[in-house]
Design an enzyme around this catalytic site. Sequence first.
Site, PDB file in Angstrom:
ATOM      1  N   GLY A  10       0.883  -1.178   0.000  1.00 14.68           N
ATOM      2  CA  GLY A  10       0.000   0.000   0.000  1.00 14.68           C
ATOM      3  C   GLY A  10       0.911   1.214   0.000  1.00 14.68           C
ATOM      4  O   GLY A  10       1.734   1.384   0.911  1.00 14.68           O
ATOM      5  N   THR A 120      -4.324  -1.475   8.132  1.00 10.74           N
ATOM      6  CA  THR A 120      -5.618  -1.397   7.443  1.00 10.74           C
ATOM      7  C   THR A 120      -6.772  -1.620   8.429  1.00 10.74           C
ATOM      8  O   THR A 120      -6.727  -2.515   9.268  1.00 10.74           O
ATOM      9  CB  THR A 120      -5.656  -2.458   6.312  1.00 10.74           C
ATOM     10  OG1 THR A 120      -4.560  -2.210   5.429  1.00 10.74           O
ATOM     11  CG2 THR A 120      -6.961  -2.399   5.538  1.00 10.74           C
ATOM     12  N   HIS A 176      -9.227  -1.136  18.336  1.00 15.35           N
ATOM     13  CA  HIS A 176      -9.052   0.221  17.828  1.00 15.35           C
ATOM     14  C   HIS A 176     -10.423   0.698  17.388  1.00 15.35           C
ATOM     15  O   HIS A 176     -11.037   0.117  16.531  1.00 15.35           O
ATOM     16  CB  HIS A 176      -8.096   0.183  16.629  1.00 15.35           C
ATOM     17  CG  HIS A 176      -7.838   1.517  16.038  1.00 15.35           C
ATOM     18  ND1 HIS A 176      -7.372   2.583  16.769  1.00 15.35           N
ATOM     19  CD2 HIS A 176      -7.972   1.974  14.765  1.00 15.35           C
ATOM     20  CE1 HIS A 176      -7.214   3.626  15.966  1.00 15.35           C
ATOM     21  NE2 HIS A 176      -7.577   3.278  14.754  1.00 15.35           N
TER      22      HIS A 176
HETATM   23  P1  A3D Z   1      -4.874   5.391   0.913  1.00 12.76           P
HETATM   24  O1  A3D Z   1      -4.130   6.666   0.773  1.00 12.76           O
HETATM   25  O2  A3D Z   1      -6.157   5.233   0.171  1.00 12.76           O
HETATM   26  O3  A3D Z   1      -3.883   4.200   0.517  1.00 12.76           O
HETATM   27  C1  A3D Z   1      -4.285   2.886   0.383  1.00 12.76           C
HETATM   28  C2  A3D Z   1      -3.557   2.305  -0.810  1.00 12.76           C
HETATM   29  O4  A3D Z   1      -3.856   0.907  -0.887  1.00 12.76           O
HETATM   30  C3  A3D Z   1      -3.944   2.926  -2.151  1.00 12.76           C
HETATM   31  O5  A3D Z   1      -2.808   3.513  -2.767  1.00 12.76           O
HETATM   32  C4  A3D Z   1      -4.484   1.750  -2.953  1.00 12.76           C
HETATM   33  O6  A3D Z   1      -4.154   1.802  -4.345  1.00 12.76           O
HETATM   34  C5  A3D Z   1      -3.810   0.581  -2.269  1.00 12.76           C
HETATM   35  N1  A3D Z   1      -4.473  -0.709  -2.484  1.00 12.76           N
HETATM   36  C6  A3D Z   1      -5.778  -1.001  -2.583  1.00 12.76           C
HETATM   37  N2  A3D Z   1      -5.939  -2.317  -2.811  1.00 12.76           N
HETATM   38  C7  A3D Z   1      -4.710  -2.875  -2.828  1.00 12.76           C
HETATM   39  C8  A3D Z   1      -4.221  -4.197  -3.009  1.00 12.76           C
HETATM   40  N3  A3D Z   1      -5.049  -5.230  -3.228  1.00 12.76           N
HETATM   41  N4  A3D Z   1      -2.887  -4.387  -2.962  1.00 12.76           N
HETATM   42  C9  A3D Z   1      -2.034  -3.360  -2.762  1.00 12.76           C
HETATM   43  N5  A3D Z   1      -2.433  -2.085  -2.597  1.00 12.76           N
HETATM   44  C10 A3D Z   1      -3.763  -1.858  -2.626  1.00 12.76           C
HETATM   45  O7  A3D Z   1      -5.200   5.090   2.455  1.00 12.76           O
HETATM   46  P2  A3D Z   1      -4.301   5.454   3.749  1.00 12.76           P
HETATM   47  O8  A3D Z   1      -2.899   5.158   3.443  1.00 12.76           O
HETATM   48  O9  A3D Z   1      -4.706   6.794   4.241  1.00 12.76           O
HETATM   49  O10 A3D Z   1      -4.905   4.381   4.792  1.00 12.76           O
HETATM   50  C11 A3D Z   1      -4.677   3.002   4.611  1.00 12.76           C
HETATM   51  C12 A3D Z   1      -5.487   2.173   5.601  1.00 12.76           C
HETATM   52  O11 A3D Z   1      -5.053   2.482   6.936  1.00 12.76           O
HETATM   53  C13 A3D Z   1      -7.002   2.414   5.599  1.00 12.76           C
HETATM   54  O12 A3D Z   1      -7.684   1.177   5.714  1.00 12.76           O
HETATM   55  C14 A3D Z   1      -7.232   3.248   6.838  1.00 12.76           C
HETATM   56  O13 A3D Z   1      -8.548   3.109   7.354  1.00 12.76           O
HETATM   57  C15 A3D Z   1      -6.205   2.667   7.770  1.00 12.76           C
HETATM   58  N6  A3D Z   1      -5.831   3.509   8.919  1.00 12.76           N
HETATM   59  C16 A3D Z   1      -5.628   2.873  10.101  1.00 12.76           C
HETATM   60  C17 A3D Z   1      -5.265   3.591  11.213  1.00 12.76           C
HETATM   61  C18 A3D Z   1      -5.048   2.877  12.519  1.00 12.76           C
HETATM   62  O14 A3D Z   1      -4.728   3.502  13.507  1.00 12.76           O
HETATM   63  C19 A3D Z   1      -5.232   1.452  12.585  1.00 12.76           C
HETATM   64  C20 A3D Z   1      -5.086   4.984  11.135  1.00 12.76           C
HETATM   65  C21 A3D Z   1      -5.278   5.595   9.912  1.00 12.76           C
HETATM   66  C22 A3D Z   1      -5.657   4.856   8.786  1.00 12.76           C
END
Ligand code: A3D
Length: 320
Positions: A10, A120, A176
Amino acid sequence: MARPRIALIGAGQIGGTLAHLAAMKELGDVVLFDIAEGLPQGKALDIAESGPSEGFDAALKGTQDYADIAGADVCIVTAGVPRKPGMSRDDLLGVNLKVMKAVGEGIKEHAPGAFVICITNPLDAMVWALREFSGLPHEKVCGMAGVLDSARFRHFLSLEFNVSMKDVTAFVLGGHGDTMVPLTRYSTVAGIPLPDLVQMGWTTQDKLDAIVQRTRDGGAEIVGLLKSGSAYYAPATSAIEMAEAYLKDQKRLLPCAAWCDGEYGLDGLYVGVPTVIGAGGIERIVDIKLNKDEQKMFDNSVESVRGLVTACKGIDETLA
Ligand code: A3D
């Protein structure tokens, strides 16, 4: 000795920030994997070009091919979709479960020796699913949430007391999300527990209750401000703290979503607990005794995680 290899699955908001932090701290060489064509390659090149000014030695590579994560020492997983305003973390379950399947299988084939940190959401259920799909040992798969939740709690407390964040420690338990359990009696300013600080007149119980609630709602507060996507600077920093503890065998005592089998009276569930992270992964779970009120909050949190795990089993029959 070769540099450690860090695979970031990701390359979105958190993934890119993780790559920059890992390079700046010289934790190792970084591979960014994402299904979005060009995105991980673009971020890898951009970060590599910050190297001469920053003065770090780390190789960065972007890829769409799981073979490139081969031999990774650490995998940090952020693949999937984040929340939009009005959504709960649990609304992401169906779509992100499919992503965990692909990621788990990729790690199983190419990086089975890695320490895996899942970010995630919905976090606790996604860590569980990722472990199931990857088949890695439980102590090598965990989730980042507690470090972030306690950092938010520490930040708000330092503002309330007007003291350095360095002198504030905080303790959070449970899943969480809205059911997380900030433990005030184990949270301190330079060793003085929060209930004592209320007695000393440093704050009031009402103000403390409001800070606890703001901590629980910390993610939603940022989602509301950003309007698209969710927090990424502090989540990335928190996961890097965990990765560093593993790579440098620091034996840090950090809260994270870890596999509890016996601890806290649980019979096999991923939930947020204090752990010791070192070269063995999750080397120990710190099993503290909860009072009646804390146990009630913890049970409530555990039930909500269990519900999500059951929902995962309903969606993907290979998990049942
Ligand atoms: P974002 O910037 O959308 O990045 C996610 C990336 O995952 C994108 O670039 C997508 O292209 C990629 N992706 C989607 N499907 C696949 C796949 N099958 N294989 C590889 N890559 C893929 O999101 P983000 O970076 O802001 O957040 C990522 C995740 O973290 C989300 O689920 C959020 O809800 C989670 N998150 C968790 C916390 C915790 O404290 C646990 C805090 C903030 C965000």
